[in-house]
Design a protein around this motif. Sequence first.
Motif, PDB file in Angstrom:
ATOM      1  N   VAL A  55      -1.915   0.056  -4.863  1.00 61.20           N
ATOM      2  CA  VAL A  55      -1.324  -0.215  -3.547  1.00 61.20           C
ATOM      3  C   VAL A  55      -1.827   0.798  -2.522  1.00 61.20           C
ATOM      4  O   VAL A  55      -2.245   0.434  -1.412  1.00 61.20           O
ATOM      5  CB  VAL A  55       0.216  -0.188  -3.628  1.00 61.20           C
ATOM      6  CG1 VAL A  55       0.830  -0.316  -2.238  1.00 61.20           C
ATOM      7  CG2 VAL A  55       0.723  -1.303  -4.532  1.00 61.20           C
ATOM      8  N   GLN A  59      -4.222  -0.055   0.814  1.00 61.36           N
ATOM      9  CA  GLN A  59      -3.776   0.364   2.145  1.00 61.36           C
ATOM     10  C   GLN A  59      -4.776   1.323   2.781  1.00 61.36           C
ATOM     11  O   GLN A  59      -5.085   1.226   3.975  1.00 61.36           O
ATOM     12  CB  GLN A  59      -2.397   1.014   2.045  1.00 61.36           C
ATOM     13  CG  GLN A  59      -1.288   0.031   1.649  1.00 61.36           C
ATOM     14  CD  GLN A  59       0.025   0.723   1.353  1.00 61.36           C
ATOM     15  OE1 GLN A  59       0.075   1.935   1.097  1.00 61.36           O
ATOM     16  NE2 GLN A  59       1.123  -0.039   1.356  1.00 61.36           N
ATOM     17  N   ALA A  63      -7.135   0.750   6.187  1.00 60.09           N
ATOM     18  CA  ALA A  63      -7.116   1.731   7.278  1.00 60.09           C
ATOM     19  C   ALA A  63      -8.516   2.267   7.562  1.00 60.09           C
ATOM     20  O   ALA A  63      -8.910   2.432   8.727  1.00 60.09           O
ATOM     21  CB  ALA A  63      -6.164   2.870   6.924  1.00 60.09           C
ATOM     22  N   PHE A 228       0.955  -5.330   1.894  1.00 64.29           N
ATOM     23  CA  PHE A 228      -0.141  -4.870   2.744  1.00 64.29           C
ATOM     24  C   PHE A 228      -0.013  -5.358   4.186  1.00 64.29           C
ATOM     25  O   PHE A 228      -0.990  -5.374   4.920  1.00 64.29           O
ATOM     26  CB  PHE A 228      -1.482  -5.331   2.151  1.00 64.29           C
ATOM     27  CG  PHE A 228      -1.635  -5.028   0.687  1.00 64.29           C
ATOM     28  CD1 PHE A 228      -1.568  -3.722   0.231  1.00 64.29           C
ATOM     29  CD2 PHE A 228      -1.819  -6.049  -0.242  1.00 64.29           C
ATOM     30  CE1 PHE A 228      -1.700  -3.432  -1.127  1.00 64.29           C
ATOM     31  CE2 PHE A 228      -1.950  -5.773  -1.595  1.00 64.29           C
ATOM     32  CZ  PHE A 228      -1.884  -4.461  -2.035  1.00 64.29           C
ATOM     33  N   GLY A 229       1.200  -5.778   4.566  1.00 65.82           N
ATOM     34  CA  GLY A 229       1.409  -6.234   5.925  1.00 65.82           C
ATOM     35  C   GLY A 229       1.015  -7.670   6.160  1.00 65.82           C
ATOM     36  O   GLY A 229       0.825  -8.085   7.315  1.00 65.82           O
TER      37      GLY A 229
END
Length: 493
Positions: A55, A59, A63, A228-229
């Motif tokens: 995870v 992420q 980014a 993850f949005g």
Amino acid sequence: MTALLAIDQGTTSTRAIIFDINGNKLGSSQCELPQSFPNPGWVEHDAVHIWDDTVACVQGALADAGLAADDIDALGITNQRETTVLWDRANGQPVHPAIVWQDRRTSAFCQQHQDRNDWLNEKTGLLLDPYFSATKLTWLLDNVPDARVRAERGELAFGTIDSWLMWNLTGGRLHVTDATNASRTALFNIARNEWDDELLAFFKIPRAVLPEVRDSAADYGETEPGLFGGAIAIGGIAGDQQAATIGQACFKPGMSKSTYGTGCFLVLNTGSEFKRSQNRLLSTIAYRIKGETTYALEGSIFVAGAAVQWLRDAMHLIRAAGETEKIAKSIPDTDGVYLVPAFTGLGAPYWDPEARGAILGLTRDSGIAHIVRAALESVGYQTRDLIDAMEKDALALTELRVDGGMVVNDWLSQSLADLLQIPVVRPETVETTALGAAFLAGLTAGVYESLEDIASRWRAQTRFEPQMEAARAKKLLAGWHDAVARVRSANAV
């Protein structure tokens, strides 16, 4: 812009890499993964730690690339193979640490049943060895309290690392694997492409614990949006060496690649034919796409980069892996010193789980440089053993495509060409394991039209031609074989 995300969960690290359509890296993130060694020959991982790192890496890669989940066309997974996880379906918690592919705790069982090797090989293409998942799962069912009873009731789930990640990525909705990972369990009949009842009975594995097997490029649903949005489509899974074969575009019979990471794994595409080895190599599924299976011969070496890690962490002879190239160049040869890195036994073509590592040929003149160079050269010698076996089984290799962290070392790549006596080709993208997973996901998502479309995007960076005389290479190899003979166990076949 096309963006494909690959999760590359390996033995010593977890990575996430985002590629564009041509395999160029857009962003990445990596976490080192500790191993534990609770007993001699035992190797374990914390499966929850692996998931948490996964995870964090996804992420981090998003980014780093400046992208959001909605920007990703598809996600592919590649993983360390054979490593075995058993977890509770109700709460998703592992019932025991993951048993890593390097683990040798089931050696006694395998030695006891060597008479079943031909039978097992005919179904799976594998050998009866602690390397594969079946004996690890049997050990868990026999040694974790109530595990066998609970497994038979359907309360527990077994999987290799891909299955474990898929379970968590989908919030427990999918208990699946792909054909390449299934082919490494010693429970999957690769001729019939199904879990084999006779194998399950031999290893005493209840069918209720097994995942569903899908193609390597397939619709695997999507990730939980909260991770993850946003939800990301999952379109591919392959074991690490098969993924590297895809990343190296070895799609035609006779094409081969070798990946140099913790271990070394040489894969030769044999096409639609399930070809059993007569020289103690493995037959395996290279990939399965649209229901059509492509097979391969594979040679597995347990210790390659792990030998350099040992020089650094256990022996303190180097501070960083990058130092080895300069050290190896500092001397003309090892002056007869050989390092046989049988720390967890010997893999192909020896398959001797009881062999142990040794440094041989030491004299008063031997120093750190000789040992470091011998460690690097052991990678070439082991690869030569595999190629010799493959040539007896199939055909002579005309070149070898290489990848993995070790081959950024120019000296090592040239040494491989010299010892193998064939050209060694390093691609522009050495992250071919992750790239192969991304390619599979892109194939499912329609980013690529075909395997030929993928192959057209592969680019060579450097071609290393043999510079050593064949007679010199032959003499060095004879010394290697003498060193290997000295560390073989009394029970070696």
